[in-house]
Design a protein around this motif. Structure first.
Motif, PDB file in Angstrom:
ATOM      1  N   ALA A 231       0.831  -1.209   0.000  1.00  0.00           N
ATOM      2  CA  ALA A 231       0.000   0.000   0.000  1.00  0.00           C
ATOM      3  C   ALA A 231       0.862   1.254   0.000  1.00  0.00           C
ATOM      4  O   ALA A 231       0.528   2.247  -0.659  1.00  0.00           O
ATOM      5  N   ARG A 232       1.983   1.219   0.730  1.00  0.00           N
ATOM      6  CA  ARG A 232       2.863   2.396   0.759  1.00  0.00           C
ATOM      7  C   ARG A 232       3.511   2.618  -0.599  1.00  0.00           C
ATOM      8  O   ARG A 232       3.616   3.767  -1.062  1.00  0.00           O
TER       9      ARG A 232
ATOM     10  N   GLY B 183       1.025   4.272  -3.069  1.00  0.00           N
ATOM     11  CA  GLY B 183       0.762   5.686  -2.923  1.00  0.00           C
ATOM     12  C   GLY B 183       1.994   6.565  -2.947  1.00  0.00           C
ATOM     13  O   GLY B 183       1.904   7.746  -2.588  1.00  0.00           O
TER      14      GLY B 183
ATOM     15  N   PRO C  23      -0.642   8.657  -8.052  1.00  0.00           N
ATOM     16  CA  PRO C  23      -0.463   9.869  -7.232  1.00  0.00           C
ATOM     17  C   PRO C  23       0.072  11.053  -8.031  1.00  0.00           C
ATOM     18  O   PRO C  23      -0.365  12.194  -7.820  1.00  0.00           O
TER      19      PRO C  23
ATOM     20  N   TRP D 117      -9.109   9.547 -10.087  1.00  0.00           N
ATOM     21  CA  TRP D 117      -7.934   8.808  -9.623  1.00  0.00           C
ATOM     22  C   TRP D 117      -7.888   8.755  -8.103  1.00  0.00           C
ATOM     23  O   TRP D 117      -7.382   7.777  -7.526  1.00  0.00           O
ATOM     24  N   THR D 118      -8.397   9.769  -7.440  1.00  0.00           N
ATOM     25  CA  THR D 118      -8.452   9.728  -5.976  1.00  0.00           C
ATOM     26  C   THR D 118      -9.375   8.613  -5.502  1.00  0.00           C
ATOM     27  O   THR D 118      -9.052   7.885  -4.547  1.00  0.00           O
ATOM     28  N   VAL D 119     -10.511   8.458  -6.168  1.00  0.00           N
ATOM     29  CA  VAL D 119     -11.427   7.372  -5.809  1.00  0.00           C
ATOM     30  C   VAL D 119     -10.774   6.012  -6.054  1.00  0.00           C
ATOM     31  O   VAL D 119     -10.912   5.077  -5.250  1.00  0.00           O
TER      32      VAL D 119
ATOM     33  N   ILE E   9      -7.517   5.253  -5.978  1.00  0.00           N
ATOM     34  CA  ILE E   9      -6.485   4.971  -4.979  1.00  0.00           C
ATOM     35  C   ILE E   9      -7.109   4.691  -3.619  1.00  0.00           C
ATOM     36  O   ILE E   9      -6.613   3.864  -2.841  1.00  0.00           O
ATOM     37  N   MET E  10      -8.230   5.354  -3.310  1.00  0.00           N
ATOM     38  CA  MET E  10      -8.922   5.071  -2.051  1.00  0.00           C
ATOM     39  C   MET E  10      -9.522   3.673  -2.063  1.00  0.00           C
ATOM     40  O   MET E  10      -9.531   2.988  -1.025  1.00  0.00           O
ATOM     41  N   ALA E  11     -10.032   3.240  -3.209  1.00  0.00           N
ATOM     42  CA  ALA E  11     -10.578   1.888  -3.306  1.00  0.00           C
ATOM     43  C   ALA E  11      -9.492   0.844  -3.093  1.00  0.00           C
ATOM     44  O   ALA E  11      -9.701  -0.160  -2.381  1.00  0.00           O
TER      45      ALA E  11
ATOM     46  N   SER F 240      -6.753   1.268  -1.342  1.00  0.00           N
ATOM     47  CA  SER F 240      -6.383   1.314   0.071  1.00  0.00           C
ATOM     48  C   SER F 240      -7.410   0.587   0.928  1.00  0.00           C
ATOM     49  O   SER F 240      -7.057  -0.120   1.885  1.00  0.00           O
ATOM     50  N   PHE F 241      -8.690   0.752   0.597  1.00  0.00           N
ATOM     51  CA  PHE F 241      -9.731   0.059   1.342  1.00  0.00           C
ATOM     52  C   PHE F 241      -9.578  -1.453   1.225  1.00  0.00           C
ATOM     53  O   PHE F 241      -9.706  -2.192   2.217  1.00  0.00           O
TER      54      PHE F 241
END
Length: 556
Positions: free
Chosen positions: A483-484, A487, A507, A525-527, A529-531, A533-534
Motif C-alpha cells: 500500500a505504501r 501511494g 499519485p 484517480w483519488t477514488v 487509490i482510495m478503493a 487502500s480500502f
C-alpha cells in the motif's frame, strides 16, 4: 402606500411585457439599445415624458399633500407669527424645486440622443459605451463542444472552431531584428487572434473571414456574440490559468496592425516560412514585457480560432447519466493505472526479499551494530519522501560515479521506469523490515536453540520454523508495504519525473491533473487509490482474523 402607487404608475407607463421566443426577444429593438449598423436609438420624447412625468407627478403630489398637512399642523401650533412666515416660505421654495425637477429627467434623456462615435463601421469599439452596448445584446446560451475546440450560439450568424490557447509566447530575436513578444498562431494566415492582458483584450478578426460570416466590428451585437464565444471557449481550455472575462476593455479590429497607448499589435506575421505569429511590441521597437518599460504590458495569454458560419458547426448535446459517465471513462488515459500496478508489483518482490533478509541478519550481529543497522534501515520511514527522492537523485545522477556506471552499461536509471521501482522500494522497505524483525524478536529463543540441538541448520530453522511462526506479521507487513508503494509520490517524482505512460503513477497523475484544472479526472484517480487502500486494509483485517483463530479458541 404612495411608493407602491408610484411603481404601479411606472409599470403602466411602460406597457405590457413582451413574450415570445428568446430569438424574437433578442431581435426586438429596445429603447437605449443599438441597431445592427451600430447607431444608438433613444426613446421618443413622448414615451420618456410619459414614464418620468407619471413618476414625478405622483412624487410631487405626495410631497404637496405632505406639505399641506405639515402647514396645517404648523398653523395650529402656538408658534410666533414670524417663525410661521419663514417656515411657510421654506416649504413653498421646496415645492417649487420639486416641480422643476419633475421635468428634468425627460430633458436629460432627450439630450442623450447622440450617435456613439465608436460604433462606426470598421472602427474598434472601446470604453464604457461599448460595454453598455454589449451588455444589451446576445443573451443566448453558448454551446461548447466536449473537446473544447468548437463553440456556437443561438442567434449568432458565425461560430468558432479549431480553438487553441497559448499560455506563453516567445521572446527574443527572430529573423531580421526583434519582432516583439510573439504567439504562434498557425501555418497559414486568416485566423482569429485574441491577445489578453491585464484590463485589455485585443481581438483580430481577418477581413476576409469577417466578410464571409457577416461579422461587423461596428455592431454591438456582433461584438457581443464573438466575445461570449471567446470567453466560453477560453474558460473550457484555461485548465487553472487566468481565463478571459467580459469585463475590462475589448478592442476589435480587422487591420493587421493596431497601436494602442504606445503598444503595437501585429497579426498574420510570417516570421518563418509557413509559420504565422501575432506580435506585441512597443511603438519604439522595445520589449513591452519588460517591467521597466514605460509601456509595460502584463500579457496573460493568447487564443486563436477560425471564424466560420454557424451552419458549419454542429455541437452535439452533452450526454447525461450513464452515457456521460461512459464518455468520461472513455476520455481518461488509463496508463497511470498500469504504470502504478506494474511498479508496485515489481517493487513488492524486492521489498519482501530485502525486508526479510535485513530483519534476519540484523538479529545475528552484535547489539551495538544492531542499533546502527536498525537506524539505517528505518530512516526512510521518518524522512519526507521528497528528501528520499533528492538523496536518490544525488546518488544515481548523471554526474555521480554510480549514475555514470548505469549509463555506461546501457541502463540509465534516472527518469526511467526502473527509477519508479527504486523509489517505491526505498520508501516502503522500512514497513516490511520492521514487521519482520518484530515478528522474529517475539519467537521463543529456547525453541530455536532446541532446533539447533536437533541438528537443524540455520537455513532449515528459518524456512521451517521462523517463517511459518511469524507469517501473520510478515503478511501484514507485506500488504502495508504494498500500500505504501502504491501511494508513493515525492521520491518517485524526484527520481523518475512525470512522463505519461512511462513514469506517471496514479499519485503523480492526481497532482498534475489538478494543477492543469482537470478536477474531475483528479477526483476519479483519488477514488481509485482510495478503493485500493480500502481493499488492502480489509485484506489485513481478514488475514489477521484467520491467523489468530487458534488463539481465540485457546482463550475460549
Amino acid at each position: 402606500m404612495r411608493i407602491l402607487s408610484i411603481d404601479r404608475a411606472k409599470q403602466k407607463a411602460k406597457g405590457p411585457s413582451h413574450g415570445g421566443s428568446p430569438a424574437r426577444g433578442r431581435n426586438r429593438i429596445r429603447a437605449g439599445s443599438s441597431t445592427p449598423d451600430g447607431s444608438r436609438l433613444s426613446p421618443t420624447p413622448s414615451l420618456a415624458s410619459g414614464i418620468f412625468g407619471a413618476a414625478c407627478a405622483a412624487t410631487s403630489h405626495a410631497f404637496a399633500s405632505d406639505i399641506s398637512q405639515t402647514v396645517f399642523v404648523l398653523g395650529s401650533l402656538p408658534i410666533p407669527a414670524a417663525a410661521r412666515t419663514h417656515a411657510r416660505a421654506a416649504f413653498a421654495a421646496f415645492v417649487l424645486v420639486a416641480v422643476l425637477l419633475a421635468g428634468f429627467p425627460s430633458t436629460a434623456l432627450a439630450a442623450s440622443d447622440v450617435a456613439d462615435p465608436s460604433s462606426a463601421q470598421g472602427a474598434p469599439a472601446t470604453g464604457a459605451s461599448a460595454a453598455a452596448q454589449d451588455a444589451s445584446a446576445a443573451d443566448g446560451t453558448v454551446q461548447v463542444a466536449a473537446d473544447g475546440v468548437e463553440a456556437t450560439m443561438e442567434g449568432s450568424p458565425f461560430a468558432l472552431t479549431s480553438f487553441s490557447r497559448s499560455q506563453v509566447g516567445s521572446n527574443g530575436e527572430a529573423g531580421e531584428g526583434y519582432p516583439g513578444y510573439r504567439y504562434y498562431v498557425a501555418g497559414e494566415p486568416g485566423s482569429l487572434v485574441a491577445i489578453a492582458s491585464e484590463g485589455l483584450t485585443v481581438v483580430y478578426v481577418p477581413p476576409e473571414a469577417a466578410h464571409d460570416v457577416g461579422f461587423d466590428a461596428g455592431s454591438s451585437e456582433s461584438r457581443a456574440f464573438l466575445k461570449r464565444l471567446l470567453v466560453a471557449l477560453d474558460a473550457a481550455n484555461a485548465k487553472g490559468g487566468e481565463a478571459l472575462t467580459a469585463e475590462g476593455e475589448w478592442l476589435f479590429t480587422g487591420e493587421p496592425e493596431l497601436e494602442q497607448n504606445g503598444v503595437v499589435y501585429r497579426f498574420d506575421q510570417e516570421l518563418k516560412p509557413g509559420q504565422f505569429y501575432a506580435c506585441v511590441i512597443g511603438a519604439d521597437g522595445s520589449d513591452v514585457t519588460d517591467p521597466a518599460n514605460p509601456v509595460y504590458v502584463a500579457l496573460s495569454h493568447a487564443d486563436t480560432a477560425l471564424v466560420v458560419p454557424s451552419s458549419q458547426v454542429q455541437v452535439a448535446a452533452e450526454p447525461t447519466g450513464i452515457d456521460a459517465f461512459v464518455a468520461f471513462l472513455e476520455g481518461i488515459d488509463l496508463s497511470p493505472l498500469w504504470v502504478t500496478l506494474k511498479t508496485t508489483g515489481t517493487a513488492i518482490v524486492f521489498i519482501f526479499v530485502l525486508g526479510l533478509a535485513a530483519a534476519y541478519f540484523s538479529l545475528r550481529i552484535p547489539a551495538r551494530a544492531q542499533d546502527i543497522a536498525d537506524s539505517i534501515f528505518t530512516i526512510p520511514r521518518v524522512l519526507p519522501p521528497t528528501v528520499c527522492g533528492f538523496l536518490l537523485l544525488l546518488a544515481f545522477g548523471r554526474n555521480t560515479a554510480l549514475g555514470q556506471w548505469f549509463i555506461d552499461i546501457g541502463f540509465p536509471l534516472i527518469f526511467s521506469w526502473p527509477a519508479t521501482v527504486v523509489a517505491a522500494v526505498v520508501v516502503a522497505f522500512p514497513l516490511m523490515y520492521r514487521s519482520a524483525r518484530g515478528a522474529f524478536e517475539n519467537l521463543d529463543p529456547n525453541m530455536l536453540d532446541a532446533a539447533r540441538t536437533l541438528g537443524w541448520s540455520n537455513r532449515k530453522i528459518f524456512f521451517k520454523l521462523m517463517l511459518p511462526l511469524s507469517w501473520s506479521s510478515i503478511a501484514a507487513g507485506t500488504v502495508l508495504a504494498f500500500a505504501r508503494a502504491l501511494g508513493e509520490f515525492g521520491a518517485t517524482l524526484f527520481l523518475a519525473g512525470n512522463y505519461l505512460g512511462i513514469t506517471r503513477t496514479i499519485p503523480i497523475a492526481i497532482y498534475f491533473e489538478w494543477m492543469n484544472g482537470n478536477t474531475d479526472v483528479a477526483i476519479f484517480w483519488t477514488v481509485v487509490i482510495m478503493a485500493f487502500s480500502f481493499v488492502v486494509i480489509l485484506f489485513i483485517n481478514l488475514w489477521s482474523r484467520r491467523t489468530t483463530k487458534y488463539r481465540r479458541k485457546v482463550e475460549g
